[in-house]
Write a protein that holds these residues in place. Structure first.
Motif, PDB file in Angstrom:
ATOM      1  N   LYS A   1      11.717   1.400  22.649  1.00  0.00           N
ATOM      2  CA  LYS A   1      11.923   0.609  23.728  1.00  0.00           C
ATOM      3  C   LYS A   1      10.744  -1.047  23.334  1.00  0.00           C
ATOM      4  O   LYS A   1      10.134  -0.914  23.716  1.00  0.00           O
ATOM      5  N   ARG A   2      11.485  -1.982  23.511  1.00  0.00           N
ATOM      6  CA  ARG A   2      10.829  -3.461  23.421  1.00  0.00           C
ATOM      7  C   ARG A   2      11.575  -4.104  23.903  1.00  0.00           C
ATOM      8  O   ARG A   2      12.591  -4.272  24.485  1.00  0.00           O
ATOM      9  N   VAL A   3      10.419  -5.158  24.269  1.00  0.00           N
ATOM     10  CA  VAL A   3      11.055  -5.715  25.646  1.00  0.00           C
ATOM     11  C   VAL A   3      10.650  -6.941  25.403  1.00  0.00           C
ATOM     12  O   VAL A   3       9.750  -7.269  24.741  1.00  0.00           O
ATOM     13  N   VAL A   4      11.760  -8.231  24.897  1.00  0.00           N
ATOM     14  CA  VAL A   4      11.043  -9.583  23.740  1.00  0.00           C
ATOM     15  C   VAL A   4      11.546 -10.352  25.414  1.00  0.00           C
ATOM     16  O   VAL A   4      12.281 -10.736  26.390  1.00  0.00           O
ATOM     17  N   ASP A   5      10.575 -11.749  24.897  1.00  0.00           N
ATOM     18  CA  ASP A   5      10.455 -12.641  26.506  1.00  0.00           C
ATOM     19  C   ASP A   5      11.026 -13.480  25.960  1.00  0.00           C
ATOM     20  O   ASP A   5      11.102 -14.045  24.835  1.00  0.00           O
TER      21      ASP A   5
ATOM     22  N   ALA B   1      15.350 -14.607  31.354  1.00  0.00           N
ATOM     23  CA  ALA B   1      13.971 -14.206  31.219  1.00  0.00           C
ATOM     24  C   ALA B   1      13.972 -13.094  30.256  1.00  0.00           C
ATOM     25  O   ALA B   1      12.093 -13.664  29.423  1.00  0.00           O
ATOM     26  N   GLU B   2      14.160 -12.079  29.818  1.00  0.00           N
ATOM     27  CA  GLU B   2      14.107 -11.003  28.885  1.00  0.00           C
ATOM     28  C   GLU B   2      15.090 -10.472  28.982  1.00  0.00           C
ATOM     29  O   GLU B   2      16.119 -10.777  29.175  1.00  0.00           O
ATOM     30  N   MET B   3      14.835 -10.333  27.129  1.00  0.00           N
ATOM     31  CA  MET B   3      16.090  -8.374  26.911  1.00  0.00           C
ATOM     32  C   MET B   3      15.137  -7.545  26.645  1.00  0.00           C
ATOM     33  O   MET B   3      14.258  -8.102  25.605  1.00  0.00           O
ATOM     34  N   THR B   4      15.610  -6.448  26.657  1.00  0.00           N
ATOM     35  CA  THR B   4      15.711  -4.781  26.677  1.00  0.00           C
ATOM     36  C   THR B   4      16.030  -4.853  25.410  1.00  0.00           C
ATOM     37  O   THR B   4      17.520  -4.733  25.571  1.00  0.00           O
ATOM     38  N   VAL B   5      15.487  -4.283  24.144  1.00  0.00           N
ATOM     39  CA  VAL B   5      16.243  -3.955  23.184  1.00  0.00           C
ATOM     40  C   VAL B   5      15.688  -2.431  22.766  1.00  0.00           C
ATOM     41  O   VAL B   5      14.430  -1.739  22.858  1.00  0.00           O
ATOM     42  N   LEU B   6      17.211  -1.539  22.410  1.00  0.00           N
ATOM     43  CA  LEU B   6      16.211  -0.003  22.083  1.00  0.00           C
ATOM     44  C   LEU B   6      17.259   0.543  20.794  1.00  0.00           C
ATOM     45  O   LEU B   6      18.142   0.023  20.385  1.00  0.00           O
ATOM     46  N   THR B   7      16.028   1.116  20.151  1.00  0.00           N
ATOM     47  CA  THR B   7      16.175   0.623  18.712  1.00  0.00           C
ATOM     48  C   THR B   7      15.782   2.520  18.307  1.00  0.00           C
ATOM     49  O   THR B   7      14.496   2.792  18.149  1.00  0.00           O
TER      50      THR B   7
ATOM     51  N   GLU C   1       0.480  -1.517  -0.250  1.00  0.00           N
ATOM     52  CA  GLU C   1       0.222  -0.282  -0.259  1.00  0.00           C
ATOM     53  C   GLU C   1       1.199   1.346   0.421  1.00  0.00           C
ATOM     54  O   GLU C   1       0.194   1.716  -0.272  1.00  0.00           O
ATOM     55  N   MET C   2       2.520   1.332   0.092  1.00  0.00           N
ATOM     56  CA  MET C   2       2.979   2.277   0.068  1.00  0.00           C
ATOM     57  C   MET C   2       4.176   2.475  -0.643  1.00  0.00           C
ATOM     58  O   MET C   2       4.292   3.278  -1.784  1.00  0.00           O
ATOM     59  N   GLY C   3       4.957   1.249  -1.577  1.00  0.00           N
ATOM     60  CA  GLY C   3       6.062   0.912  -1.891  1.00  0.00           C
ATOM     61  C   GLY C   3       7.007   0.662  -1.069  1.00  0.00           C
ATOM     62  O   GLY C   3       6.917   0.481  -0.080  1.00  0.00           O
ATOM     63  N   GLU C   4       8.177   1.561  -2.155  1.00  0.00           N
ATOM     64  CA  GLU C   4       9.777   0.863  -1.985  1.00  0.00           C
ATOM     65  C   GLU C   4      10.021   2.413  -0.336  1.00  0.00           C
ATOM     66  O   GLU C   4      10.327   3.268  -0.886  1.00  0.00           O
ATOM     67  N   VAL C   5      10.163   1.550   0.880  1.00  0.00           N
ATOM     68  CA  VAL C   5      10.893   2.448   1.720  1.00  0.00           C
ATOM     69  C   VAL C   5      12.404   2.025   1.962  1.00  0.00           C
ATOM     70  O   VAL C   5      12.769   0.672   2.097  1.00  0.00           O
ATOM     71  N   LEU C   6      13.415   3.118   2.116  1.00  0.00           N
ATOM     72  CA  LEU C   6      14.463   2.999   2.766  1.00  0.00           C
ATOM     73  C   LEU C   6      14.621   3.333   4.172  1.00  0.00           C
ATOM     74  O   LEU C   6      14.498   3.983   4.807  1.00  0.00           O
ATOM     75  N   LEU C   7      15.813   1.513   4.870  1.00  0.00           N
ATOM     76  CA  LEU C   7      15.194   1.490   5.933  1.00  0.00           C
ATOM     77  C   LEU C   7      16.123   1.544   6.609  1.00  0.00           C
ATOM     78  O   LEU C   7      17.233   0.512   6.424  1.00  0.00           O
ATOM     79  N   ARG C   8      17.122   2.970   7.563  1.00  0.00           N
ATOM     80  CA  ARG C   8      17.801   2.334   8.048  1.00  0.00           C
ATOM     81  C   ARG C   8      17.927   2.313  10.162  1.00  0.00           C
ATOM     82  O   ARG C   8      16.729   3.422  10.506  1.00  0.00           O
ATOM     83  N   THR C   9      18.162   1.764  10.733  1.00  0.00           N
ATOM     84  CA  THR C   9      18.011   0.858  11.906  1.00  0.00           C
ATOM     85  C   THR C   9      19.109   0.641  12.801  1.00  0.00           C
ATOM     86  O   THR C   9      20.114   0.822  11.985  1.00  0.00           O
ATOM     87  N   GLU C  10      19.532   1.224  14.000  1.00  0.00           N
ATOM     88  CA  GLU C  10      20.389   0.835  14.916  1.00  0.00           C
ATOM     89  C   GLU C  10      20.033   0.780  16.314  1.00  0.00           C
ATOM     90  O   GLU C  10      18.813   1.775  17.151  1.00  0.00           O
ATOM     91  N   SER C  11      20.330  -0.669  16.731  1.00  0.00           N
ATOM     92  CA  SER C  11      20.208  -0.945  17.676  1.00  0.00           C
ATOM     93  C   SER C  11      21.201  -1.073  19.092  1.00  0.00           C
ATOM     94  O   SER C  11      22.260  -1.554  18.285  1.00  0.00           O
ATOM     95  N   ARG C  12      20.802  -1.355  19.708  1.00  0.00           N
ATOM     96  CA  ARG C  12      21.445  -2.158  20.798  1.00  0.00           C
ATOM     97  C   ARG C  12      21.028  -2.839  22.207  1.00  0.00           C
ATOM     98  O   ARG C  12      19.601  -2.321  22.428  1.00  0.00           O
ATOM     99  N   VAL C  13      21.314  -3.604  22.873  1.00  0.00           N
ATOM    100  CA  VAL C  13      21.073  -4.633  23.605  1.00  0.00           C
ATOM    101  C   VAL C  13      20.289  -3.627  25.128  1.00  0.00           C
ATOM    102  O   VAL C  13      21.740  -3.558  25.434  1.00  0.00           O
ATOM    103  N   ALA C  14      20.207  -3.247  25.279  1.00  0.00           N
ATOM    104  CA  ALA C  14      19.972  -2.494  27.168  1.00  0.00           C
ATOM    105  C   ALA C  14      20.328  -3.559  27.862  1.00  0.00           C
ATOM    106  O   ALA C  14      21.116  -2.818  29.081  1.00  0.00           O
ATOM    107  N   SER C  15      19.196  -4.623  28.098  1.00  0.00           N
ATOM    108  CA  SER C  15      19.705  -5.705  29.266  1.00  0.00           C
ATOM    109  C   SER C  15      19.354  -6.912  28.324  1.00  0.00           C
ATOM    110  O   SER C  15      18.475  -6.658  27.358  1.00  0.00           O
ATOM    111  N   LEU C  16      19.796  -8.093  29.709  1.00  0.00           N
ATOM    112  CA  LEU C  16      19.427  -9.192  29.261  1.00  0.00           C
ATOM    113  C   LEU C  16      19.313 -10.266  30.343  1.00  0.00           C
ATOM    114  O   LEU C  16      20.842  -9.970  30.988  1.00  0.00           O
ATOM    115  N   THR C  17      18.410 -11.084  30.768  1.00  0.00           N
ATOM    116  CA  THR C  17      18.666 -11.883  31.464  1.00  0.00           C
ATOM    117  C   THR C  17      18.157 -13.062  31.101  1.00  0.00           C
ATOM    118  O   THR C  17      17.913 -13.032  29.994  1.00  0.00           O
TER     119      THR C  17
END
Length: 283
Positions: free
Chosen positions: A227-231, A188-194, A170-186
């Protein structure tokens, strides 16, 4: 080197150096299991709209919708086909309830590193930016729904960058740039900032103020510190939250484009998790 493998009936991480130790690199991948699923609630609100030379517009809007993600099948190389299905959107725009609508399902092909390698949608209509309370719900899900993992091992706090061109239905071609890092990891869960920057193609959408359409030109969507928290038991998103800013030009009919800025915020929160199958191991 300690190796801990979490193998469960869902998107699951394989961790080399499976505990978060400063300076210790970890190799992060997904293992997919057919039949795995998760459910969540996506909510978003317009925080502000400006058009012209910093002229605020009285545009208000919000939307909320249930989201279900199912793992349909797995290719030999580990790439998974996921199906995202939506409930009925509850949305308001300019203080009025929007007509009931249900976004078309999307099928996503996701690599073992979480890269989105293909998207298909059942909706062939043009992109309507204001269809769901002024918030592009489907685009939110595509940006936030899966954490793309680094191609090489990384230590906690280290960042990784990705740049690619992505076809968005519904939109077309998107040029996507991302930069992420793991803020915390146990265990039980991982927190990633992007941080995300998406350069959008020109497209036409409805005019939220009056009848007619607006042509959006040279649009850029930016998200800072999503901020995304992954189970770690399921490998799926537990929650996500971010503010996103759209900058571009808006042309009304034959008139020259005027600068347009829109700021909105969104979150994804879990619903009741489906029961995990017996026999899961953590070894």
């Amino acid at each position: 080197m300690l190796r801990r493998t979490l193998v469960l009936a869902a998107l699951v991480f394989t961790l080399t150096a499976g505990v978060a130790v400063a300076g210790v690199a970890m190799d992060l991948t997904y293992t997919f299991a057919p039949g795995a699923s998760s459910s969540g609630r996506v909510s978003a609100v317009i925080d502000g709209v400006e058009m012209g030379r910093d002229v605020p517009l009285a545009v208000t809007g919000d939307a909320a919708v249930d989201l279900r993600l199912d793992v349909l099948k797995i290719a030999e190389d580990g790439t998974a086909t996921l199906r995202a299905t939506f409930g009925q959107v509850q949305a308001n725009l300019l203080g009025e309830r929007r007509p009931a609508s249900t976004p078309a399902p999307m099928e996503l092909r996701v690599s073992r590193r979480g890269a989105l390698v293909g998207v298909q949608s059942g909706n062939e209509a043009a992109m309507d930016l204001f269809a769901h309370g002024g918030v592009p719900i489907e685009l939110v899900v595509l940006m936030a729904g899966v954490v793309e993992l680094p191609a090489e091992p990384v230590a906690p706090g280290e960042s990784w960058a990705v740049e690619r061109r992505q076809q968005i239905p519904e939109m077309g071609e998107v040029l996507l740039r991302t930069e992420s890092r793991v803020a915390s990891l146990t265990e039980a869960e991982m927190t990633v900032l992007t941080d995300i920057r998406a350069d959008l193609p020109d497209f036409t959408t409805t005019n939220p103020i009056q009848a007619g359409e607006i042509t959006i030109k040279d649009g850029t969507l930016t998200v800072n510190s999503m901020k995304r928290v992954v189970d770690m038991r399921s490998g799926l998103i537990k929650s996500a939250e971010a503010t996103m800013t759209f900058d571009g030009g808006a042309a009304l009919g034959p008139f020259p484009a005027l600068p347009l800025r829109g700021v909105s915020s969104f979150n994804i929160k879990p619903k009741a998790a489906p029961p995990q199958p017996e026999g899961a191991t953590n070894g």
